[in-house]
Design a protein around this motif. Structure first.
Motif, PDB file in Angstrom:
ATOM      1  N   VAL A  32       0.817  -1.227  -0.128  1.00  0.00           N
ATOM      2  CA  VAL A  32       0.077   0.032   0.001  1.00  0.00           C
ATOM      3  C   VAL A  32       0.916   1.176  -0.063  1.00  0.00           C
ATOM      4  O   VAL A  32       2.088   1.259   0.740  1.00  0.00           O
ATOM      5  N   ILE A  33       0.559   2.322  -0.764  1.00  0.00           N
ATOM      6  CA  ILE A  33       1.160   3.547  -0.614  1.00  0.00           C
ATOM      7  C   ILE A  33       0.261   4.364  -0.310  1.00  0.00           C
ATOM      8  O   ILE A  33      -0.964   4.481  -0.481  1.00  0.00           O
ATOM      9  N   ARG A  34       0.787   5.189   0.851  1.00  0.00           N
ATOM     10  CA  ARG A  34      -0.179   6.315   1.450  1.00  0.00           C
ATOM     11  C   ARG A  34       0.522   7.733   1.205  1.00  0.00           C
ATOM     12  O   ARG A  34       1.560   8.096   1.752  1.00  0.00           O
ATOM     13  N   PHE A  35      -0.604   8.446   0.936  1.00  0.00           N
ATOM     14  CA  PHE A  35      -0.112  10.028   0.481  1.00  0.00           C
ATOM     15  C   PHE A  35      -0.638  10.852   1.622  1.00  0.00           C
ATOM     16  O   PHE A  35      -2.159  10.777   1.935  1.00  0.00           O
ATOM     17  N   VAL A  85       5.159  10.672   2.092  1.00  0.00           N
ATOM     18  CA  VAL A  85       4.441   9.355   1.338  1.00  0.00           C
ATOM     19  C   VAL A  85       5.182   8.090   1.984  1.00  0.00           C
ATOM     20  O   VAL A  85       6.328   7.991   2.269  1.00  0.00           O
ATOM     21  N   PHE A  86       4.348   7.236   2.339  1.00  0.00           N
ATOM     22  CA  PHE A  86       4.824   5.783   2.974  1.00  0.00           C
ATOM     23  C   PHE A  86       4.408   4.799   1.943  1.00  0.00           C
ATOM     24  O   PHE A  86       3.428   4.713   1.519  1.00  0.00           O
ATOM     25  N   LEU A  87       5.236   3.684   2.156  1.00  0.00           N
ATOM     26  CA  LEU A  87       5.206   2.540   1.578  1.00  0.00           C
ATOM     27  C   LEU A  87       4.945   1.463   2.604  1.00  0.00           C
ATOM     28  O   LEU A  87       5.607   1.258   3.450  1.00  0.00           O
ATOM     29  N   ILE A  88       3.591   0.765   2.655  1.00  0.00           N
ATOM     30  CA  ILE A  88       3.184  -0.069   3.667  1.00  0.00           C
ATOM     31  C   ILE A  88       3.110  -1.396   3.273  1.00  0.00           C
ATOM     32  O   ILE A  88       2.433  -1.627   2.179  1.00  0.00           O
ATOM     33  N   GLU A  89       3.898  -2.473   3.912  1.00  0.00           N
ATOM     34  CA  GLU A  89       3.610  -3.913   3.596  1.00  0.00           C
ATOM     35  C   GLU A  89       2.766  -4.357   4.622  1.00  0.00           C
ATOM     36  O   GLU A  89       2.994  -4.491   5.744  1.00  0.00           O
ATOM     37  N   GLU A 105      -3.614   0.799  -2.874  1.00  0.00           N
ATOM     38  CA  GLU A 105      -3.141  -0.786  -2.998  1.00  0.00           C
ATOM     39  C   GLU A 105      -2.557  -0.947  -4.184  1.00  0.00           C
ATOM     40  O   GLU A 105      -3.024  -0.712  -5.411  1.00  0.00           O
ATOM     41  N   LEU A 106      -1.150  -1.643  -4.059  1.00  0.00           N
ATOM     42  CA  LEU A 106      -0.336  -1.814  -5.314  1.00  0.00           C
ATOM     43  C   LEU A 106      -0.389  -3.371  -5.565  1.00  0.00           C
ATOM     44  O   LEU A 106       0.372  -3.884  -4.942  1.00  0.00           O
ATOM     45  N   SER A 107      -1.337  -3.734  -6.545  1.00  0.00           N
ATOM     46  CA  SER A 107      -1.274  -5.304  -6.559  1.00  0.00           C
ATOM     47  C   SER A 107      -0.529  -5.633  -7.930  1.00  0.00           C
ATOM     48  O   SER A 107      -0.851  -5.013  -8.953  1.00  0.00           O
ATOM     49  N   THR A 108       0.480  -6.396  -7.477  1.00  0.00           N
ATOM     50  CA  THR A 108       1.521  -6.624  -8.605  1.00  0.00           C
ATOM     51  C   THR A 108       2.348  -7.867  -8.475  1.00  0.00           C
ATOM     52  O   THR A 108       2.352  -8.363  -7.212  1.00  0.00           O
ATOM     53  N   LEU A 109       2.634  -8.423  -9.449  1.00  0.00           N
ATOM     54  CA  LEU A 109       3.487  -9.997  -9.267  1.00  0.00           C
ATOM     55  C   LEU A 109       4.927  -9.423  -9.586  1.00  0.00           C
ATOM     56  O   LEU A 109       6.068 -10.488  -9.666  1.00  0.00           O
TER      57      LEU A 109
END
Length: 748
Positions: free
Chosen positions: A71-74, A144-148, A103-107
């Motif tokens: 997830v990226i949060r702004f 900005v945050f990247l969240i796992e 949500e960043l849905s990616t393989l």
């Protein structure tokens, strides 16, 4: 659990946008930037705000773990953000003041996020659609945050402080889960450590704490507790600070923790020279210190939008009540616009409802007309998301529809006699021109039609705009107008308090302000340098916390009309003052009993018993402040001021180099022989820096004897920033040490 990393570095910026640019993969031709970022660097005055009202694009490469939810949060993007992952559209968020997550849905492990930012003033997004008296700038201007996320994680936590009596509470914690499991909830602080075990279920959860006696939060004693949610007994899922307090607006004024508590506050715009909104966290925190300590306030209104998470947290920690307001200014748009407003309200309340400093939600667009359907919805939404706080709605209308809990009113009825003077020449009509006895404020009954919970949320401001370098008489009159209204608020026990317009000068559109894109409405200028009016507020604080003594004079012969030097209003919380002229004591002075400002906690002391006619000898002046017979403040003036020295002060001698840029404030003052600012001196101070960057350029304007700038860190590594400031033959040096921060990652 969550693994959260701030990602303010390694962004690339395109200052133009054309369709398809979001699919770019080669970034070398774009500008490398760190956040917070404003799309355009602006001069201090006379710029065209349309320069930033355009579409731009930001890019960042991300290494993602496909086995977890990414997830990226702004925290804030002005004003519309379209988010893409690897060229594919994900979502659009409207509104520049509230956070959103994608949500960043990616393989893939290697990925590219693109954010197309529209900073134009779109009619479908609050506060736009008509004229607004402030600028909104543009860009990704907050963190900005990247969240796992994997397994259990906490959503929408709400700590509800259920008061039983006095300082005894039985709180509850509500939150959402997508995965069931065993939890432990811990509350610690002030001799309290309570663990509550809870079996988490999918969906809504409520944890009930036992009855507890706590230290209550207040501006004077901002007690905070640590709230932690563990998965099992060790893995932290969520952590925040909370506080306990009883806050209620009543017909008989505002009560805090069961005691009458008169509110004294100012409005704040989050606007800074050169970079607009894009100032890093330490300067959001510093503004709280200025409001609380330098100005002595106990409340701030976040006019006219939610402000940064760092600002809100600092209000909790330093002790400053908050009236938080939704985005908007006078205008109500169509149904699409209103839907965005409701979304922004939800985002604001969910983000901030755990802050003990917030005592009132503003759910009405500032100074808008009545709108029954919309304001029924805004009140209902706010009360559903947070039933623990009252709502207010800032209006300029008398007897408007009252749907909120507190009638909050912008009362500009006190004009210092300007309307009467103007009516000799023209017919004056403004929205706040009401025919009342010339008192500081209207009564509650006159405004609302009955006695209801009531708070004044603006006064002064545009009624008497004042530059810091104005003539002495105007600066004095500016201060006196604030004092008159504040005195009236203290006089009337049915008024909860008064929040003046405003703390700091701010930038505005071409159809407002002084033509140079600045509204000079603040008691401080845009650089946070005080005008005389600042002392009205500062002098009302407890002298044991901070003695204050500010004579409203530059001690000159000829700046005032008729070459007068008195009366001198001394705004002070000292017990008495001693006046020395030409090296000889002229005696002691105290406050006049029952004087013009008798309802203030600390009325000014007025010096009017001596005067000097034009042409008579004129000597130096010294004013000495006493508290319990001890000298606590001294102010000295020379009768023949000349340029004597350049003083230089650095706000920080150490900055932390991390994924985001940091800044130190450099304040330079050209002073006379007694260390007083030379209030009419203009020009510039030349800054030479080795390392870092001077925001606004190296020729720093000298405005009324003071030159202020910020020096920021740059992404490349450096151990220190060396600074030399030059004005004429004066030269000052400073060093800022730069420490690299190893990590900005948290695991919960």
């Amino acid at each position: 659990m969550e693994r959260k990393q701030r990602i303010n570095d390694q962004w690339f910026f395109s200052d133009t946008y054309e369709k398809g640019r979001e699919q770019e993969t080669e970034l070398s031709r774009f500008e490398a930037v760190q956040l917070p970022h404003n799309t355009v660097r602006l001069p201090y005055q006379y710029f065209d705000e349309k320069r930033y009202q355009k579409e731009t694009c930001y890019f960042r490469k991300l290494q993602l773990n496909p086995s977890v939810r990414n997830v990226i949060r702004f925290e804030g993007v002005m004003a519309v953000a379209h988010v893409y992952l690897n060229g594919e559209y994900l979502m659009t968020h409207k509104g520049g003041y509230t956070p959103f997550e994608v949500e960043l849905s990616t393989l893939q492990e290697e990925n590219m996020v693109a954010v197309v930012v529209d900073s134009s003033e779109r009619a479908d997004v609050p506060p736009f659609g008509a004229a607004i008296d402030y600028l909104t700038y543009g860009g990704i201007y907050r963190d900005v945050f990247l969240i796992e996320r994997q397994g259990m994680f906490i959503e929408d936590p709400f700590f509800i402080t259920r008061n039983l009596h006095a300082n005894t509470y039985q709180p509850q914690l509500q939150f959402q889960l997508e995965t069931a499991g065993d939890l432990r909830v811990r509350l610690t602080g002030e001799d309290v450590q309570i663990d509550v075990d809870h079996v988490g279920v999918i969906g809504s959860n409520t944890v009930a704490f036992p009855e507890m006696t706590v230290a209550e939060w207040s501006p004077e004693c901002p007690h905070l507790y640590e709230l932690t949610i563990f998965e099992g007994t060790e893995v932290i899922l969520y952590q925040t600070k909370v506080g306990f307090r009883r806050a209620e607006f009543t017909k008989d004024g505002f009560y805090l923790n069961g005691e009458p508590y008169p509110i004294i506050g100012l409005n704040r715009h989050q606007d800074y020279p050169y970079v607009g909104y894009a100032m890093p966290e330490e300067w959001q925190v510093e503004d709280v210190r200025v409001l609380k300590e330098e100005l002595g306030l106990n409340m701030v209104r976040t006019s006219h939008y939610p402000q940064s998470p760092a600002f809100m947290a600092a209000c909790d920690e330093q002790g400053l009540l908050v009236f938080e307001e939704i985005p908007g200014w006078q205008h109500i748009g169509d149904e699409e616009w209103q839907a965005v407003l409701l979304q922004n309200i939800e985002e604001m309340v969910l983000r901030d409802r755990n802050h003990p400093s917030i005592v009132l939600w503003g759910v009405r667009v500032n100074e808008s007309d009545d709108h029954h359907d919309l304001y029924t919805k805004t009140n209902a939404l706010c009360r559903r998301l947070d039933p623990t706080r009252q709502t207010g709605g800032v209006r300029y209308l008398e007897k408007s529809e009252f749907l909120e809990d507190v009638y909050t009113m912008n009362d500009f009825s006190y004009d210092g006699g300007d309307t009467a003077r103007l009516k000799q020449e023209i017919e004056v009509a403004t929205y706040d021109n009401v025919q009342v006895e010339r008192r500081g404020l209207r009564t509650v009954e006159q405004v609302a039609g009955e006695n209801v919970p009531y708070l004044v949320t603006e006064y002064a401001g545009h009624m008497y705009p004042t530059k810091r370098f104005d003539q002495e008489e105007r600066l004095i009159e500016h201060a006196m107008r604030h004092a008159v209204v504040l005195n009236a608020a203290y006089e009337n026990p049915h008024i909860s308090g008064a929040v003046g317009w405003c703390a700091f000068d701010y930038h505005t559109h071409e159809n407002f302000g002084s033509g140079d894109r600045i509204c000079y409405h603040g008691v401080m200028d845009n650089f946070r340098v005080s005008k005389f009016a600042a002392s009205v507020y500062a002098s009302q604080q407890d002298p044991k916390q901070r003695p204050v003594m500010v004579p409203l004079t530059n001690w000159t012969r000829g700046d005032r009309n008729m070459a007068q030097s008195v009366p001198i209003y001394v705004f002070t919380n000292c017990d008495k003052i001693e006046v020395c002229y030409n090296g000889q004591s002229r005696g002691f002075y105290t406050r006049e009993e029952g004087g013009k400002f008798a309802h203030l906690p600390y009325p000014p002391i007025v010096l009017k018993e001596f005067n000097f006619l034009w042409g008579e000898p004129f000597g130096p002046l010294e004013i000495i402040g006493y508290l319990e017979e001890e000298v606590v403040a001294t102010k000295s003036y020379t009768n023949e001021p000349v340029i004597h020295d350049l003083e230089m002060t650095l706000s920080h001698h150490t900055l932390i180099q991390s994924d985001r840029w940091a800044a130190a404030k450099l304040t330079m003052k050209v002073v006379d022989q007694k260390g007083n600012l030379l209030p009419f001196l203009m020009g510039s101070v030349r800054i030479e820096n080795h390392g870092g960057e001077v925001l606004g350029g190296n020729e720093v304007p000298l405005i009324g004897g003071s030159a202020v700038c910020w020096i920021r860190t740059l992404p490349e590594e450096m151990d220190e920033i060396n600074i030399t400031a030059r004005y004429g033959s004066f030269e000052k040096h400073g060093i800022i040490h730069v420490i690299e921060q190893a990590s900005n990652m948290t695991e919960k």
